[in-house]
Structure formats: C-alpha cells, structure tokens
Design a protein around this motif. Structure first.
Motif, mmCIF file in Angstrom:
data_model
loop_
_atom_site.group_PDB
_atom_site.id
_atom_site.type_symbol
_atom_site.label_atom_id
_atom_site.label_comp_id
_atom_site.label_asym_id
_atom_site.label_seq_id
_atom_site.Cartn_x
_atom_site.Cartn_y
_atom_site.Cartn_z
ATOM 1 N N SER A 287 27.903 35.894 44.019
ATOM 2 C CA SER A 287 28.911 36.729 44.680
ATOM 3 C C SER A 287 29.049 38.048 43.926
ATOM 4 N N PRO A 288 29.055 39.181 44.618
ATOM 5 C CA PRO A 288 29.221 40.477 43.943
ATOM 6 C C PRO A 288 30.585 40.606 43.268
ATOM 7 N N TYR A 289 31.552 39.834 43.741
ATOM 8 C CA TYR A 289 32.902 39.907 43.161
ATOM 9 C C TYR A 289 32.953 39.260 41.776
ATOM 10 N N LEU A 290 32.090 38.284 41.548
ATOM 11 C CA LEU A 290 32.077 37.579 40.263
ATOM 12 C C LEU A 290 31.031 38.134 39.302
ATOM 13 N N GLU A 291 30.319 39.151 39.746
ATOM 14 C CA GLU A 291 29.262 39.736 38.921
ATOM 15 C C GLU A 291 29.842 40.296 37.625
ATOM 16 N N ILE B 44 45.828 49.885 35.461
ATOM 17 C CA ILE B 44 47.033 49.204 34.991
ATOM 18 C C ILE B 44 46.984 49.311 33.477
ATOM 19 N N ILE B 45 47.727 50.259 32.939
ATOM 20 C CA ILE B 45 47.639 50.551 31.519
ATOM 21 C C ILE B 45 47.998 49.314 30.697
ATOM 22 N N GLY B 46 47.144 49.003 29.733
ATOM 23 C CA GLY B 46 47.348 47.806 28.915
ATOM 24 C C GLY B 46 46.410 46.674 29.264
ATOM 25 N N LEU B 47 45.795 46.732 30.455
ATOM 26 C CA LEU B 47 44.800 45.730 30.839
ATOM 27 C C LEU B 47 43.405 46.323 30.682
ATOM 28 N N SER B 48 42.503 45.527 30.159
ATOM 29 C CA SER B 48 41.110 45.959 30.073
ATOM 30 C C SER B 48 40.477 45.924 31.457
ATOM 31 N N HIS B 49 39.302 46.534 31.576
ATOM 32 C CA HIS B 49 38.594 46.509 32.861
ATOM 33 C C HIS B 49 38.309 45.070 33.269
ATOM 34 N N LYS B 50 37.932 44.231 32.316
ATOM 35 C CA LYS B 50 37.612 42.825 32.626
ATOM 36 C C LYS B 50 38.860 42.088 33.096
ATOM 37 N N GLU B 51 39.999 42.359 32.459
ATOM 38 C CA GLU B 51 41.250 41.710 32.876
ATOM 39 C C GLU B 51 41.661 42.168 34.269
ATOM 40 N N ARG B 52 41.442 43.434 34.552
ATOM 41 C CA ARG B 52 41.755 43.949 35.897
ATOM 42 C C ARG B 52 40.851 43.279 36.929
ATOM 43 N N THR B 53 39.599 43.038 36.567
ATOM 44 C CA THR B 53 38.666 42.341 37.461
ATOM 45 C C THR B 53 39.142 40.918 37.737
ATOM 46 N N ILE B 54 39.643 40.248 36.698
ATOM 47 C CA ILE B 54 40.174 38.892 36.863
ATOM 48 C C ILE B 54 41.359 38.896 37.825
ATOM 49 N N VAL B 55 42.296 39.826 37.626
ATOM 50 C CA VAL B 55 43.469 39.918 38.501
ATOM 51 C C VAL B 55 43.042 40.187 39.944
ATOM 52 N N ALA B 56 42.115 41.141 40.121
ATOM 53 C CA ALA B 56 41.656 41.502 41.469
ATOM 54 C C ALA B 56 41.021 40.307 42.172
ATOM 55 N N ASN B 57 40.255 39.513 41.431
ATOM 56 C CA ASN B 57 39.616 38.335 42.023
ATOM 57 C C ASN B 57 40.635 37.250 42.360
ATOM 58 N N VAL B 58 41.612 37.053 41.484
ATOM 59 C CA VAL B 58 42.651 36.048 41.751
ATOM 60 C C VAL B 58 43.394 36.403 43.042
ATOM 61 N N VAL B 59 43.733 37.676 43.188
ATOM 62 C CA VAL B 59 44.429 38.130 44.399
ATOM 63 C C VAL B 59 43.533 37.970 45.622
ATOM 64 N N ARG B 60 42.267 38.326 45.490
ATOM 65 C CA ARG B 60 41.342 38.221 46.633
ATOM 66 C C ARG B 60 41.172 36.763 47.075
ATOM 67 N N TYR B 61 40.951 35.870 46.081
ATOM 68 C CA TYR B 61 40.693 34.473 46.422
ATOM 69 C C TYR B 61 41.966 33.727 46.831
ATOM 70 N N ASN B 62 43.109 34.349 46.647
ATOM 71 C CA ASN B 62 44.340 33.790 47.209
ATOM 72 C C ASN B 62 44.285 33.828 48.732
ATOM 73 N N GLU C 141 40.984 34.640 50.476
ATOM 74 C CA GLU C 141 39.620 34.415 50.961
ATOM 75 C C GLU C 141 39.034 33.125 50.394
ATOM 76 N N GLU C 142 37.957 32.656 51.011
ATOM 77 C CA GLU C 142 37.272 31.459 50.533
ATOM 78 C C GLU C 142 36.723 31.708 49.129
ATOM 79 N N PHE C 143 36.875 30.711 48.259
ATOM 80 C CA PHE C 143 36.473 30.868 46.857
ATOM 81 C C PHE C 143 34.950 30.816 46.708
ATOM 82 N N ASP C 144 34.414 31.747 45.924
ATOM 83 C CA ASP C 144 32.976 31.762 45.618
ATOM 84 C C ASP C 144 32.737 31.041 44.308
ATOM 85 N N HIS C 145 31.925 30.027 44.343
ATOM 86 C CA HIS C 145 31.717 29.231 43.143
ATOM 87 C C HIS C 145 30.688 29.875 42.214
#
Length: 515
Positions: A428-432, A399-417, A419-423
C-alpha cells in the motif's frame, strides 16, 4: 560530578555549530563551550539538491574537529542534527553513511516541525520570562536559511503555526540572481515576502492582535542582545527602536556596519535580509514589541535531552501545545468540538485501560489524541472520500512537535478509521516507508479509534459516562445512558471486529440505563 557532559551539534544551512554542556540534577544545564564554523551548504542544496565533494570534505573536516573537542571535554553523549540544507539533499542516506564512516558521528535529519519545536523548547526552558510573554498575544518568528516558521500564541496556548519558504539564504540567493544593490534589498525583499505574509494574515491573523514578536535568528538576535533599555529584558526593543536600528544600518556601507556592530563583513548581506524580513512581519502583525531571547538549535537539542534524562523539569506543557495545534486545525476544517471531545474521552479511556495489552507508550497516547481531533477533517473537502481527504489534509499540514513519521502514523490512523485496512506487505502506498513496529502502532491505534468511533456512531454524544475493563478475553465497555442505542449496538460489530483481530479480545457493550 553527578551529571554528565553532553554535546549538541547543528549542521545548518549557513553555519555549523557545536555547544558543550554540563548537565546536573542540582544545577540543570550549563553551557561550557560554543564552537562555530561558517559553511554555506544551503545555497548549493536549495538550488541543485546536492552537496559538492569539496563541501562534503569540509563538512567532514569540521565534524572531525568537533569530535576532537568532545573528547577534550569528556562528552559522554551527543546529538547531531542536520536541518534544511541536509534535508533537501537528494542523497541524504549516502551522505549520512559517509559522515559516519569518516567521523564516527551519526547525523540525524530533523523535519521542519521537529526543528522548530526544538527552537521553541529552547526559549521555554532557558528563559523564565517566556511564560510571562506568551500570556499576551505573541508570535514566535523562527528564521532559518531555507524557510521561516511563524507560530501564534494566545493565552498561553499555541493556536497556529505555518512554514513559509522565505528563509534568509533563499532570499539572498534571489537578490544575487537579480543583481540587486543593497539599497534595493528593502523594496525587493518586501515585495517577495509580503505576498506570502498577506495570505498568512488572511488565514490566521484576521482581527487577531499580536503584541510581541519573539525572534530566533543568527543575525539580528545577537545584535539585539547587546542592547538593553532601562527596565526592559535583554534583547528587547520596541517597534520604533527596531525601525530606528534598521534605518541607521541602511544609511552606512557594509564595512562601517561591520565595524560598528563588531561582526564579520561577510555576514552583513544576511543581516540586511533578516532585518528586512523581521520588519515585514512587524508591519503586517502590528506588533508593538520585539524580543530576541538569544537561543540556538543547540540549546534546544541540549534542553530536550536534559528533560528526557530528568536533569531538568519543564515549566511548560509542550504536549498541550501539540494538542492545541491539532484542535485549531480541526476548527479550521469545521470539525465539531463536542464530537472530538467525546471521541477523545472514549479513545483515551480505552487506551489507558488496555495498557498491558497494547504495550504502547505515552507518546502513542498523544498520537491517538491528535487522531481523534482530526478524525473527520476530510469532510471539509468530501463527504464521500472522507478517509483519503483526511489523510491528505494531515500530511499537508504541519503539526509542530510531531515528526514527519509521527504525522504519517496519525494520517494513516485517521484514514483507516474510515477505509479498509491495508495489511503489512500489501504494498500500500499509504504504508510505504513505515517499519514493522510503526505499522503495528498504526494498527493498534486504528483499532482503538474504530471502537471509540463506533460508540458515538450517530454523533449525538449519547453516553454520559464510559468505563472500560478487560475480563476473560473481552473488552467490557460499560455505558450509562437512558438514550436509545439500537444503532450504536447494531453497527458496533463491524467496528469491533478489527479490535479483536489486532488484540485478540472482543469488545462488548454493556448498558446501564440512567434513571
């Protein structure tokens, strides 16, 4: 002087460059100096993933010279970035620390999407003609040492972008490996490149017409900038004019080309590679015109800094491009337009009316918007493993304009919408790789998205209007609808529970029936 002196440093795959700029609120951005050093880091890192000690020493020597030049100009601020050659180095952290200790310069590493976005910004902010050019179907071709980025525009909006691992240095290294002669370059490079371009064309071009190509590169662009056809932009050439230039350059030897074009002979092989690559793209897009605006990554670095510090105001809405790109990704994976528009409207309404509670910035608001657009892209693969599939799609799609870290944040927000939230601390490998601050952004945006999603649980867009207020530890969601919302109310409790956990206030639905 009311402004400041700023230095922009680009540690590229084949060259290191620094530009010194004067930034002023009245006169904007003015280039004072441009220093360049040829240094081939890419060939080594692309092949081995490491930089030899001799190249590290040379890198440090050049950066020390840059620092001295910065002192001479009295530069008060700087930004230094490494691109693909540094990005593909296995020991990035060690290299960054070594440079910092020896030169007192901090070299940050740009993700591919960040790098291309800065290049794109430099065109938009430096050239008044840009807005006029992209009104017609246009592709920006950003050619680097390791890869190229093709970004398609239509009606002033970014509709698609794709990275291909066919950069100038990579292709040149292959030509050396197969011991190709210069006359064989055209056929062999075309064979390599056209395979990938054919896939790109099938996915994104289809029946789409491209009129203009905007070229960003280090070899062809400077040459095109020297020529100006009557009544045309500097750096502009038609398809026929460019083809003629390529034929003339091929018919004479490298020494003659270097002399005629007044460029170092050592640059000629890379000039051939870049020019053939551009010709392949022109052929597959059937573009009529070519424009080299003559910008560099250093320009993009400076213009972004100047924009953030309010020295200049952008004539182009770059956030709209990020949103437009996300919309087209959603469309590619059969996402519902009405559904994502409804979800975005509700989520943004909640975000804007809870600013004092969540304390997030405008940038996080943009990430939430992107998440709403991609919230169900995983359905294209699996209706059961929706969260994981959505996460994988987003992490695999630039997604041009988003950093890799920002893309990771978006991907996790969508996933946890879904799936059960990992604290935090759950390993969790998703929050690594996420810091505590970034984890909290994921948690807050997930809480907002879950509530918004809960209000449109049946995907029927029942609510004509949604208003949000905070009162007495409650998030009161006022909705106007005459529809039956028994399901929404009944299933809302589970969605609202996480919001209450994160923010300490309870979401409550209040229905006002429309007559």
């Amino acid at each position: 002087m009311t402004g400041e002196v700023f230095a922009a440093i680009d540690v590229g795959s084949y060259e290191m460059a620094m530009k010194i700029f004067e930034l002023d609120h009245k006169y904007g951005v003015k280039e004072l100096d441009h220093v360049r050093h040829r240094m081939d880091l890419g060939t080594e890192t692309y092949a081995k993933g490491t930089i030899s000690s001799s190249h590290v020493d040379e890198l440090i020597r050049i950066l020390s010279e840059f620092r001295q030049k910065m002192k001479e100009y009295g530069a008060t601020h700087y930004k230094a970035y490494g691109t693909s050659a540094i990005r593909e180095t296995k020991d990035i952290v060690i290299l960054q620390e070594l440079i910092r200790q020896r030169t007192h310069l901090q070299i940050d590493v740009l993700s591919n999407s960040e790098q291309r976005f800065l290049d794109y910004k430099s065109i938009a902010l430096k050239n008044e003609q840009f807005q006029e050019v992209i009104k017609k179907p246009t592709a920006i071709i950003d050619i680097g040492g390791g890869s190229i980025q093709i970004s398609l525009f239509e009606k002033d909006a970014l509709i698609a972008t794709q990275n291909l691992k066919t950069g100038v240095l990579r292709l040149y290294a292959i030509m050396q490996t197969v011991h190709a002669t210069r006359r064989e370059y055209s056929e062999l490079i075309s064979e390599l490149v056209n395979t990938q371009l054919a896939v790109f064309s099938k996915m994104y071009l289809k029946d789409r017409r491209v009129e203009n190509l905007i070229i960003i590169d280090d070899y062809v662009s400077p040459i095109l900038r020297r020529f100006r056809s009557e009544g045309k932009l500097v750096g502009y050439a038609s398809n026929k004019e460019y083809s003629r230039f390529l034929e003339n350059a091929t018919d004479i030897n490298a020494r003659q080309v270097a002399k005629r074009l007044d460029i170092p002979e050592e640059n000629i092989p890379l000039l051939y590679v870049s020019s053939i690559l551009i010709k392949c793209i022109m052929d597959i897009t059937n573009a009529e015109n070519l424009w080299a605006p003559g910008v560099t990554l250093c320009d993009g670095i400076a213009y972004e800094y100047a924009e953030k510090k309010n020295f200049i105001k952008s004539p182009h809405d770059f956030e709209h491009d990020i949103i437009s790109c996300a919309q087209n990704i959603s469309k590619r994976y059969m996402g519902s337009k009405s559904r994502r528009e409804t979800l975005q409207k509700i989520a943004v309404e909640i975000f804007d009316n809870t600013k004092k509670i969540h304390g997030l910035s405008r940038r996080e608001r943009l990430l939430l918007q992107v998440a709403t657009m991609l919230h169900d892209c995983g359905k294209y693969i699996s209706m059961v493993n929706l969260g994981d599939c959505s996460y994988n799609i987003i992490m695999s799609t630039e997604i041009i304009g988003l950093s890799h870290k920002e893309r990771t944040i978006v991907a996790n927000v969508v996933r946890y919408n879904h799936e059960e939230f990992d604290h935090y601390g759950s390993k969790s490998p998703y929050l690594e790789g996420l810091s505590q601050e970034e984890y909290l952004i994921v948690a807050k945006l997930t809480a907002i998205l879950r509530v918004a999603n809960g209000l449109d649980r049946t995907h029927k867009q029942k609510f004509k209007d949604v208003k949000v207020t905070v009162k007495d530890k409650q998030l009161i969601i006022n909705i106007d609808t005459g529809a039956d919302i028994t399901l929404e109310k009944g299933l809302f409790t589970n969605r609202a529970a996480f919001f209450e956990e994160v923010f300490g206030i309870k979401p409550v639905i209040k229905q006002k029936k429309m007559m």
